[in-house]
Design a protein around this motif. Structure first.
Motif, PDB file in Angstrom:
ATOM      1  N   GLY A  58      14.581  33.244  16.217  1.00  0.00           N
ATOM      2  CA  GLY A  58      15.161  32.860  14.711  1.00  0.00           C
ATOM      3  C   GLY A  58      14.817  33.643  13.782  1.00  0.00           C
ATOM      4  N   GLU A  59      13.338  33.910  13.828  1.00  0.00           N
ATOM      5  CA  GLU A  59      12.748  34.788  12.757  1.00  0.00           C
ATOM      6  C   GLU A  59      13.095  36.175  12.778  1.00  0.00           C
ATOM      7  N   LEU A  60      13.270  36.527  13.911  1.00  0.00           N
ATOM      8  CA  LEU A  60      13.594  37.925  14.010  1.00  0.00           C
ATOM      9  C   LEU A  60      15.214  38.224  13.708  1.00  0.00           C
ATOM     10  N   ALA A  61      16.046  37.314  14.180  1.00  0.00           N
ATOM     11  CA  ALA A  61      17.509  37.332  13.790  1.00  0.00           C
ATOM     12  C   ALA A  61      17.732  37.272  12.172  1.00  0.00           C
ATOM     13  N   ALA A  62      16.786  36.298  11.510  1.00  0.00           N
ATOM     14  CA  ALA A  62      16.891  36.206  10.329  1.00  0.00           C
ATOM     15  C   ALA A  62      16.502  37.399   9.364  1.00  0.00           C
ATOM     16  N   GLY A  63      15.391  38.024   9.901  1.00  0.00           N
ATOM     17  CA  GLY A  63      14.781  39.102   9.205  1.00  0.00           C
ATOM     18  C   GLY A  63      15.448  40.365   9.340  1.00  0.00           C
ATOM     19  N   PHE A  64      16.339  40.627  10.497  1.00  0.00           N
ATOM     20  CA  PHE A  64      17.033  41.751  10.611  1.00  0.00           C
ATOM     21  C   PHE A  64      18.423  41.761  10.050  1.00  0.00           C
ATOM     22  N   PHE A  65      19.142  40.644  10.156  1.00  0.00           N
ATOM     23  CA  PHE A  65      20.541  40.398   9.416  1.00  0.00           C
ATOM     24  C   PHE A  65      20.493  40.152   8.003  1.00  0.00           C
TER      25      PHE A  65
ATOM     26  N   GLY B 109      17.648  40.746   5.985  1.00  0.00           N
ATOM     27  CA  GLY B 109      16.704  41.530   5.300  1.00  0.00           C
ATOM     28  C   GLY B 109      17.010  42.859   5.595  1.00  0.00           C
ATOM     29  N   LEU B 110      16.460  43.726   6.653  1.00  0.00           N
ATOM     30  CA  LEU B 110      17.053  45.029   6.953  1.00  0.00           C
ATOM     31  C   LEU B 110      18.575  45.268   6.659  1.00  0.00           C
ATOM     32  N   LEU B 111      19.324  44.576   7.216  1.00  0.00           N
ATOM     33  CA  LEU B 111      20.698  45.074   7.230  1.00  0.00           C
ATOM     34  C   LEU B 111      21.322  44.984   5.854  1.00  0.00           C
ATOM     35  N   ILE B 112      21.061  43.724   5.220  1.00  0.00           N
ATOM     36  CA  ILE B 112      21.707  43.608   3.779  1.00  0.00           C
ATOM     37  C   ILE B 112      20.993  44.688   2.860  1.00  0.00           C
ATOM     38  N   ILE B 113      19.963  45.140   3.015  1.00  0.00           N
ATOM     39  CA  ILE B 113      19.318  46.239   2.385  1.00  0.00           C
ATOM     40  C   ILE B 113      20.220  47.471   2.416  1.00  0.00           C
ATOM     41  N   LEU B 114      20.111  47.666   3.968  1.00  0.00           N
ATOM     42  CA  LEU B 114      20.736  49.092   4.311  1.00  0.00           C
ATOM     43  C   LEU B 114      22.410  49.031   4.026  1.00  0.00           C
ATOM     44  N   ILE B 115      23.026  48.055   3.895  1.00  0.00           N
ATOM     45  CA  ILE B 115      24.381  47.939   3.677  1.00  0.00           C
ATOM     46  C   ILE B 115      24.551  48.295   2.053  1.00  0.00           C
ATOM     47  N   SER B 116      23.698  47.353   1.201  1.00  0.00           N
ATOM     48  CA  SER B 116      23.673  47.811  -0.106  1.00  0.00           C
ATOM     49  C   SER B 116      23.302  49.176  -0.570  1.00  0.00           C
ATOM     50  N   PHE B 117      22.521  49.605   0.115  1.00  0.00           N
ATOM     51  CA  PHE B 117      22.269  51.146  -0.149  1.00  0.00           C
ATOM     52  C   PHE B 117      23.595  51.947   0.273  1.00  0.00           C
ATOM     53  N   PHE B 118      23.792  51.474   1.416  1.00  0.00           N
ATOM     54  CA  PHE B 118      25.168  52.671   1.919  1.00  0.00           C
ATOM     55  C   PHE B 118      26.219  52.610   1.205  1.00  0.00           C
ATOM     56  N   ILE B 119      26.654  51.441   0.583  1.00  0.00           N
ATOM     57  CA  ILE B 119      27.847  51.414  -0.143  1.00  0.00           C
ATOM     58  C   ILE B 119      27.968  52.250  -1.369  1.00  0.00           C
ATOM     59  N   GLN B 120      26.522  52.598  -1.909  1.00  0.00           N
ATOM     60  CA  GLN B 120      26.516  53.327  -3.140  1.00  0.00           C
ATOM     61  C   GLN B 120      26.263  54.683  -2.899  1.00  0.00           C
TER      62      GLN B 120
ATOM     63  N   VAL C  24      13.993  56.474   4.366  1.00  0.00           N
ATOM     64  CA  VAL C  24      13.090  55.626   2.884  1.00  0.00           C
ATOM     65  C   VAL C  24      13.697  54.208   2.957  1.00  0.00           C
ATOM     66  N   ALA C  25      14.888  54.354   2.948  1.00  0.00           N
ATOM     67  CA  ALA C  25      15.757  52.962   2.872  1.00  0.00           C
ATOM     68  C   ALA C  25      15.233  51.855   3.948  1.00  0.00           C
ATOM     69  N   ILE C  26      15.040  52.511   5.172  1.00  0.00           N
ATOM     70  CA  ILE C  26      14.762  51.699   6.545  1.00  0.00           C
ATOM     71  C   ILE C  26      13.031  51.330   6.218  1.00  0.00           C
ATOM     72  N   PHE C  27      12.507  52.139   5.856  1.00  0.00           N
ATOM     73  CA  PHE C  27      10.982  51.779   5.880  1.00  0.00           C
ATOM     74  C   PHE C  27      10.668  50.819   4.678  1.00  0.00           C
ATOM     75  N   VAL C  28      11.403  50.814   3.381  1.00  0.00           N
ATOM     76  CA  VAL C  28      11.416  49.877   2.540  1.00  0.00           C
ATOM     77  C   VAL C  28      11.983  48.486   3.033  1.00  0.00           C
TER      78      VAL C  28
ATOM     79  N   ALA D 176      12.280  42.345   5.374  1.00  0.00           N
ATOM     80  CA  ALA D 176      12.709  41.583   6.666  1.00  0.00           C
ATOM     81  C   ALA D 176      11.748  40.568   7.336  1.00  0.00           C
ATOM     82  N   ILE D 177      10.400  41.220   7.202  1.00  0.00           N
ATOM     83  CA  ILE D 177       9.195  40.072   7.441  1.00  0.00           C
ATOM     84  C   ILE D 177       9.348  39.072   6.592  1.00  0.00           C
ATOM     85  N   LEU D 178       9.376  39.165   5.219  1.00  0.00           N
ATOM     86  CA  LEU D 178       9.090  38.018   4.490  1.00  0.00           C
ATOM     87  C   LEU D 178      10.631  37.096   4.493  1.00  0.00           C
ATOM     88  N   VAL D 179      11.756  37.488   4.745  1.00  0.00           N
ATOM     89  CA  VAL D 179      12.816  36.731   5.007  1.00  0.00           C
ATOM     90  C   VAL D 179      12.622  36.048   6.440  1.00  0.00           C
ATOM     91  N   GLY D 180      11.950  36.483   7.225  1.00  0.00           N
ATOM     92  CA  GLY D 180      11.627  35.917   8.574  1.00  0.00           C
ATOM     93  C   GLY D 180      10.675  34.988   8.514  1.00  0.00           C
TER      94      GLY D 180
END
Length: 312
Positions: free
Chosen positions: A159-166, A168-179, A186-190, A195-199
């Motif tokens: 559960g923690e892994l899924a929450a952090g990935f979807f 945390g990580l994916l939402i940041i990357l999508i928000s970055f990509f649409i712009q 850099v976007a992945i590293f940040v 993702a860890i804190l969402v988990g």
């Protein structure tokens, strides 16, 4: 002395306010920052690369909030259907078991939120890439199967892994990509510490619910490792998140301004310490709240640091 008409009007207003609060609690507002923070960070990162399209930022933010709220409603519905919630349950919206809202109403509302998010997603795809329709659909499916389906993700150690990935990580990357139209290293590293804190929010929730979850046959990470080790893992997640940011600054991936995140350290300490020696869910609520606040403070400070570094 009030007339009967005035009295009835007053009672109606009280009922309206009560009902409004019931629906608001159903969204579990303390969890919504897990949607707001990643969108803000992804957009702040994109600000370094291009000018921001405000309409896309707002669309992404609203869609993410709707998906998070719908996920919480699916959680409420399926936990009720499986007999896991009661009027005494801590940390739930309580619309079904405490306020008497019909379960199908909660399910219908969740589906409606998903439907609106999908419409917003069409607008986002029209202004970026239709590949996002696939990614967005996967994110929404994860939100549903978190507590829905034959083997809910929330009932497993992942559960923690899924929450952090979807969320945390994916939402940041999508928000970055649409712009920007791209995804950078850099976007992945940040996105990693977020993702860890969402988990961590989910882990804190599972620590609080450990005894009840164990009785109901769940196999969460907190149950598998035990309460003490789960608290240690939570503290470790906080520690890794802060150390990760130091590493990014040392390696010149991001500006030293992002170290503003360290102002959230006291809240992280309060969150970890707040679970120690506690066994009753109600006694762990302050620590659960502090965990969510750590994510909020860390994320907002990170976004602020990214913006300052761009302006300067």
């Amino acid at each position: 002395m009030q007339s009967p008409l005035q009295t009835n009007h007053h009672s109606s207003m009280l009922k309206y306010r009560r009902d409004w609060r019931v629906w608001w609690r159903l969204t579990r507002p303390h969890t919504l920052t897990a949607a707001f923070v990643p969108v803000s960070i992804g957009t702040a990162l994109a600000f370094h690369e291009t000018s921001i399209r405000v309409s896309l930022f707002i669309a992404m933010l609203v869609a993410s909030l709707l998906i998070q709220a719908a996920t919480n409603m699916f959680n409420e519905y399926y936990d009720y259907k499986r007999g896991l919630d009661s009027p005494e349950s801590v940390g739930i919206g309580g619309a079904i078991v405490r306020e008497g809202v019909h379960p199908k109403t909660v399910l219908s509302l969740a589906i409606s939120f998903f439907a609106v998010a999908m419409l917003i997603g069409v607008y986002i795809c029209m202004n970026s890439s239709w590949w996002l329709s696939l990614v967005g659909s996967i994110c929404m499916a994860a939100g549903y199967f978190y507590t829905g389906g034959p083997v809910p993700i929330a009932y497993t150690p992942f559960g923690e892994l899924a929450a952090g990935f979807f969320m945390g990580l994916l939402i940041i990357l999508i928000s970055f990509f649409i712009q920007t139209g791209e995804v950078t290293s850099v976007a992945i590293f940040v996105s990693i510490p977020i993702a860890i804190l969402v988990g961590a929010i989910l882990l804190a929730n599972n620590i609080r619910d450990l005894d009840g979850d164990k009785k109901n046959g769940r196999k969460t990470l907190a149950i598998l490792v035990g309460r003490i080790n789960a608290i240690r893992i939570l503290a470790g997640m906080f520690t890794v998140s802060f150390i990760w940011m130091v590493g990014l600054v040392v390696l010149h991936v991001v500006s030293p301004w992002t170290l503003l995140v360290f102002f959230s350290v006291p809240k992280a300490i309060a969150a970890a310490k707040g679970f120690i020696g506690k066994t009753q869910p109600i006694d762990m609520m302050p620590a659960m709240k502090a965990t969510a606040q750590t994510n909020t403070q860390f994320g907002c400070l990170l976004a602020l640091g990214l913006l300052i570094s761009h302006w300067l």
